[in-house]
Design a protein around this motif. Structure first.
Motif, PDB file in Angstrom:
ATOM      1  N   GLY A 158      10.944 -11.841  16.930  1.00 47.16           N
ATOM      2  CA  GLY A 158      10.420 -10.579  17.434  1.00 47.16           C
ATOM      3  C   GLY A 158      10.131 -10.627  18.914  1.00 47.16           C
ATOM      4  O   GLY A 158      10.406 -11.613  19.606  1.00 47.16           O
ATOM      5  N   GLY A 159       9.531  -9.559  19.408  1.00 44.08           N
ATOM      6  CA  GLY A 159       9.249  -9.450  20.831  1.00 44.08           C
ATOM      7  C   GLY A 159       7.916 -10.057  21.202  1.00 44.08           C
ATOM      8  O   GLY A 159       7.174 -10.583  20.362  1.00 44.08           O
ATOM      9  N   PHE A 160       7.606  -9.988  22.482  1.00 42.51           N
ATOM     10  CA  PHE A 160       6.312 -10.427  22.999  1.00 42.51           C
ATOM     11  C   PHE A 160       5.389  -9.219  23.119  1.00 42.51           C
ATOM     12  O   PHE A 160       5.829  -8.107  23.419  1.00 42.51           O
ATOM     13  CB  PHE A 160       6.467 -11.088  24.368  1.00 42.51           C
ATOM     14  CG  PHE A 160       7.254 -12.369  24.341  1.00 42.51           C
ATOM     15  CD1 PHE A 160       6.711 -13.523  23.815  1.00 42.51           C
ATOM     16  CD2 PHE A 160       8.547 -12.398  24.837  1.00 42.51           C
ATOM     17  CE1 PHE A 160       7.429 -14.699  23.780  1.00 42.51           C
ATOM     18  CE2 PHE A 160       9.281 -13.575  24.819  1.00 42.51           C
ATOM     19  CZ  PHE A 160       8.732 -14.730  24.277  1.00 42.51           C
ATOM     20  N   LEU A 161       4.096  -9.469  22.917  1.00 45.48           N
ATOM     21  CA  LEU A 161       3.055  -8.461  23.101  1.00 45.48           C
ATOM     22  C   LEU A 161       2.191  -8.913  24.258  1.00 45.48           C
ATOM     23  O   LEU A 161       1.612 -10.007  24.213  1.00 45.48           O
ATOM     24  CB  LEU A 161       2.227  -8.300  21.834  1.00 45.48           C
ATOM     25  CG  LEU A 161       1.035  -7.336  21.912  1.00 45.48           C
ATOM     26  CD1 LEU A 161       1.514  -5.901  22.126  1.00 45.48           C
ATOM     27  CD2 LEU A 161       0.177  -7.434  20.655  1.00 45.48           C
ATOM     28  N   ALA A 162       2.113  -8.101  25.297  1.00 49.96           N
ATOM     29  CA  ALA A 162       1.402  -8.483  26.516  1.00 49.96           C
ATOM     30  C   ALA A 162       0.342  -7.459  26.861  1.00 49.96           C
ATOM     31  O   ALA A 162       0.533  -6.254  26.696  1.00 49.96           O
ATOM     32  CB  ALA A 162       2.388  -8.618  27.677  1.00 49.96           C
ATOM     33  N   ALA A 163      -0.808  -7.965  27.347  1.00 50.07           N
ATOM     34  CA  ALA A 163      -1.845  -7.123  27.942  1.00 50.07           C
ATOM     35  C   ALA A 163      -1.692  -7.211  29.458  1.00 50.07           C
ATOM     36  O   ALA A 163      -1.743  -8.308  30.033  1.00 50.07           O
ATOM     37  CB  ALA A 163      -3.223  -7.594  27.511  1.00 50.07           C
ATOM     38  N   VAL A 164      -1.492  -6.049  30.091  1.00 48.20           N
ATOM     39  CA  VAL A 164      -1.066  -6.014  31.494  1.00 48.20           C
ATOM     40  C   VAL A 164      -1.923  -5.012  32.261  1.00 48.20           C
ATOM     41  O   VAL A 164      -2.173  -3.904  31.769  1.00 48.20           O
ATOM     42  CB  VAL A 164       0.424  -5.569  31.575  1.00 48.20           C
ATOM     43  CG1 VAL A 164       0.905  -5.608  33.014  1.00 48.20           C
ATOM     44  CG2 VAL A 164       1.288  -6.415  30.674  1.00 48.20           C
ATOM     45  N   PRO A 165      -2.403  -5.370  33.450  1.00 47.40           N
ATOM     46  CA  PRO A 165      -3.111  -4.371  34.269  1.00 47.40           C
ATOM     47  C   PRO A 165      -2.240  -3.130  34.468  1.00 47.40           C
ATOM     48  O   PRO A 165      -1.036  -3.243  34.719  1.00 47.40           O
ATOM     49  CB  PRO A 165      -3.354  -5.108  35.584  1.00 47.40           C
ATOM     50  CG  PRO A 165      -3.358  -6.555  35.213  1.00 47.40           C
ATOM     51  CD  PRO A 165      -2.366  -6.688  34.110  1.00 47.40           C
ATOM     52  N   MET A 166      -2.830  -1.975  34.390  1.00 49.04           N
ATOM     53  CA  MET A 166      -2.078  -0.716  34.489  1.00 49.04           C
ATOM     54  C   MET A 166      -1.266  -0.638  35.783  1.00 49.04           C
ATOM     55  O   MET A 166      -0.140  -0.123  35.784  1.00 49.04           O
ATOM     56  CB  MET A 166      -3.038   0.471  34.413  1.00 49.04           C
ATOM     57  CG  MET A 166      -3.530   0.782  33.019  1.00 49.04           C
ATOM     58  SD  MET A 166      -2.200   1.449  31.978  1.00 49.04           S
ATOM     59  CE  MET A 166      -3.135   1.812  30.472  1.00 49.04           C
ATOM     60  N   ALA A 167      -1.807  -1.175  36.853  1.00 45.34           N
ATOM     61  CA  ALA A 167      -1.109  -1.083  38.139  1.00 45.34           C
ATOM     62  C   ALA A 167       0.190  -1.880  38.137  1.00 45.34           C
ATOM     63  O   ALA A 167       1.106  -1.591  38.919  1.00 45.34           O
ATOM     64  CB  ALA A 167      -2.026  -1.575  39.264  1.00 45.34           C
ATOM     65  N   ASP A 168       0.290  -2.881  37.261  1.00 46.30           N
ATOM     66  CA  ASP A 168       1.477  -3.737  37.226  1.00 46.30           C
ATOM     67  C   ASP A 168       2.562  -3.226  36.282  1.00 46.30           C
ATOM     68  O   ASP A 168       3.664  -3.794  36.247  1.00 46.30           O
ATOM     69  CB  ASP A 168       1.090  -5.155  36.787  1.00 46.30           C
ATOM     70  CG  ASP A 168       0.146  -5.834  37.773  1.00 46.30           C
ATOM     71  OD1 ASP A 168       0.044  -5.346  38.902  1.00 46.30           O
ATOM     72  OD2 ASP A 168      -0.481  -6.836  37.376  1.00 46.30           O
ATOM     73  N   VAL A 169       2.261  -2.178  35.542  1.00 47.00           N
ATOM     74  CA  VAL A 169       3.183  -1.740  34.480  1.00 47.00           C
ATOM     75  C   VAL A 169       4.548  -1.310  35.023  1.00 47.00           C
ATOM     76  O   VAL A 169       5.586  -1.759  34.502  1.00 47.00           O
ATOM     77  CB  VAL A 169       2.543  -0.615  33.638  1.00 47.00           C
ATOM     78  CG1 VAL A 169       3.579   0.042  32.723  1.00 47.00           C
ATOM     79  CG2 VAL A 169       1.405  -1.182  32.810  1.00 47.00           C
TER      80      VAL A 169
END
Length: 715
Positions: free
Chosen positions: A674-685
């Motif tokens: 499957g894929g990766f699940l990442a938590a990312v700062p909104m500015a970096d999206v």
């Protein structure tokens, strides 16, 4: 019960009509000890008898497709979706483009014919062959969608005439259809049928260009040798039956490029048989027609079994004449047997009945019954069997989160100076002097009959934990269980598995360091992997309130593969899933460097793995169900009640609050590779999404992290 060993490899090259029928019969009565392999470029093989009706618009593409994925599963065969390009009779191997060598003890060839014209100037760039069907069907649909236009058909035999009338019907006056024939139109037909068919062509206003050669195919016209330009926004090649070029290099005896076979359908090599339009039956030559392949199928099955050690060969004696039902564009047909026969709507109904009866043999496949359940069983046995469905492979066969956590809760943690972290994240972190390693292990039951593809996907799946920790893959140890088989087949299977593993490892710079093998009841594969951390580890902890949640691959692998085992999935959806699963994840993992938290989505499903991230990070999450991507067919299968073995336990364990709609079922589906699940700062999206797409991922922003307990809210 002791399983009986496999001792022989039978390989079908091509998914033609004869092979399709043999596969169906084989599934009802397989020959013990034989592994059957089918090689075909497509997940579905078209039934050519319905081709004119499809082009005319009377049938959808799916109506004439024999689902080879379902058929192979029914027959207990492995399906290699690739194009055969060579055959070595001495080494007894078939070479498949993009796949490699496939060994055989006995082989059968049924690859049909082609109507492409490589020697005709401009045809490769501007023309489309009527056979094979795939490209023609796709381009014809797009042509109609774009408004149609003038069409030229190269070839004035029966096939070209049928297609010309079918296209004229579908165009409905939005373009002129022309036929170009180097000789006289329909020269092989009786005078009576020539008159009838010419009259029908006139009825459709089809223009005829006879006794003339094509000089060049252009983007908007066909140039004839006499200087005439025939307007054509689309040019279709239907000029006779041409054998596939690669057959010339096999060393088999040929007749005009077609494989010569004797009355037992054997080629010049006693270990190779052939059937259908690709062969020439030397004792009693017949025209190219599907009816002969259909009639030959039982004889081919009998003789293949005899070649494998069961029974005696029989001769195939094709009939001298047969009934032809010629489509006339609209829902009318012309019957032809010996030059005579009626025409009209009744003949079309008869043709449709015959065609549908043939196709229903492949539409109505049912899973073969499993072992009988004793009359007396302990409480809970029937519930655990899940209504008789087989145990899934891949991550669908994992132990659920609840029992696993309960067991680990009773394990007393032990400290070690080299162990930085133990159970709880995607991999353990071990410090060895100045080097920091991550170590992980994974083990999967086979979910696909092809050991090479299964091994590659399993390796890519196991590497996910190394990538999720931010490490560089280093080494792998293998623990392999093979089903019981002869030493010769053990050697072949081991080679297939090793090729799948080493190919995936090499792509990310890792090496195979060793392993162990054993024989058992079924194929299963485990890998223990190490990786090197060149910087700080990425963990499930670190997600912050306000972070966007990004998923890099769609969901649905668990339900699609579970349904495939039950003959309930569309083969094209299965093929699309496998094509995604065999793709490496190194580039998308590299793009995720610097995210706040990361994990890969595997057996516990998105709901379970997101729950682990939230618990480690001390926050909650809101998920937008409409934004969660899924593989084609996955949501439809879930809506029909299909699900993997682990699905219900994943639902129980997932920390989801509030009213949970049926659309949320995809969140509990266990994923393999499957894929990766990442938590990312909104500015970096924005930048990260672009980088992930560049890496070949299919990313989606599916929600965000919020303040609160480690729970998931749906919107």
């Amino acid at each position: 019960m002791t399983s009986l060993p496999d001792t022989r490899d039978l390989v079908f090259v091509g998914g033609g009509h004869a092979h399709a029928l043999v596969l169906r019969m084989w599934g009802m009565n397989p020959l013990t000890g034989v592994r059957l392999t089918v090689i075909d470029p497509q997940a579905a093989a078209p039934y050519t008898g319905m081709l004119p009706g499809h082009i005319a618009g009377h049938y959808a593409r799916a109506d004439l497709d024999i689902d080879l994925v379902r058929l192979a599963r029914f027959a207990g065969a492995r399906l290699i979706m690739g194009r055969a390009v060579a055959m070595d009779l001495a080494a007894q191997v078939v070479t498949v483009e993009g796949y490699g060598a496939v060994p055989y003890d006995v082989a059968s060839v049924d690859v049909g014919i082609t109507s492409d014209m490589p020697a005709l100037a401009g045809f490769a760039e501007h023309g489309v062959a009527a056979k094979p069907l795939g490209r023609y069907s796709t381009e014809w649909a797009a042509f109609l969608e774009a408004g149609g236009g003038d069409v030229a058909v190269i070839g004035g035999g029966l096939a070209g005439v049928e297609l010309a009338m079918a296209m004229a019907h579908a165009l409905g006056g939005r373009g002129q259809v022309s036929i170009i024939e180097r000789q006289a139109l329909l020269a092989e037909q009786s005078p009576r049928h020539q008159r009838i068919l010419r009259s029908e062509l006139a009825r459709w206003n089809v223009t005829l260009h006879e006794h003339t050669e094509v000089a060049e195919v252009r983007s908007d016209a066909v140039l004839l040798s006499n200087g005439t330009l025939v307007s054509a926004a689309m040019t279709v090649g239907a000029a006779g039956a041409r054998p596939h070029d690669w057959l010339a290099g096999t060393g088999l005896a040929l007749k005009d490029g077609f494989i010569r076979v004797d009355e037992a359908l054997r080629t010049s090599d006693p270990n190779v048989f052939a059937c259908g339009d690709c062969c020439h039956q030397a004792p009693s030559p017949r025209p190219k027609a599907g009816v002969y392949a259909v009639r030959a199928a039982p004889v081919l099955l009998n003789n293949l079994r005899a070649a494998l050690g069961a029974g005696q060969v029989k001769p195939f004696r094709p009939q001298k004449t047969f009934l032809k039902l010629v489509s006339l564009g609209d829902k009318r047909a012309l019957a032809d047997k010996g030059g005579f026969g009626p025409k009209g709507a009744l003949m079309w109904q008869w043709k449709d009945h015959i065609d549908q009866k043939f196709m229903n043999m492949f539409r109505d496949l049912k899973p073969m019954a499993g072992p009988a359940v004793p009359a007396d069983v302990a409480d809970g046995v029937l519930e655990e069997l899940g209504g008789g469905k087989p145990l899934c492979g891949g991550c669908g066969a994992k132990v659920a989160a609840g029992p696993l956590r309960a067991a680990l809760a009773n394990v007393t943690p032990t400290s070690h100076p080299d162990l930085v972290t133990g159970p709880g994240d995607d991999a353990a972190i071990v410090r060895m002097g100045e080097v920091t390693q991550v170590i992980t292990t994974d083990h999967l039951r086979a979910f696909w009959e092809d050991p090479k593809v299964f091994a590659r996907i399993t390796t890519i799946h196991a590497l996910g934990d190394i990538f999720a920790m931010g490490a560089r893959p280093q080494t792998a140890l293998v623990n392999l269980t093979l089903p019981r088989m002869s030493p010769r087949l053990q050697e072949r299977r081991l080679a297939e598995v090793m090729e799948g593993i080493t190919g995936a490892l090499a792509e990310c710079g890792a090496a195979l360091a060793g392993g162990h093998t054993t024989l058992g009841a079924e194929l299963s594969l485990g890998l223990t992997l190490t990786g090197i951390l060149d910087g700080p580890a990425r963990t499930k902890a670190g997600a912050r309130v306000g972070d966007a949640l990004i998923l890099t691959r769609p969901l649905g692998s668990g339900v699609i593969m579970a349904a495939e085992m039950q003959l309930a999935a569309d083969g094209r959806d299965v093929a699309a899933l496998l094509a995604a699963q065999v793709e490496p994840r190194m580039a998308e993992a590299e793009a995720l460097r610097g995210v706040n938290a990361l994990t890969d989505v595997t057996g516990f499903g998105l709901g379970g793995h997101l729950g682990e991230m939230l618990e480690a990070s001390g926050c909650g999450a809101v998920i937008d169900l409409d934004a969660v991507p899924a593989y084609a067919g996955a949501r439809e299968l879930l809506a029909r009640g299909q699900k993997s073995s682990l699905h219900d336990l994943n639902r129980t364990a997932a920390p989801i609050d509030g009213l949970i709609p049926p659309e949320a079922e995809i969140l509990y589906d266990p994923q393999t590779a499957g894929g990766f699940l990442a938590a990312v700062p909104m500015a970096d999206v924005p930048a990260l999404m672009a980088a992930l797409r560049q890496a070949g991922a299919q990313p989606a922003v599916i929600g965000e992290c919020v303040a609160g307990p480690a729970r998931i809210t749906l919107r």
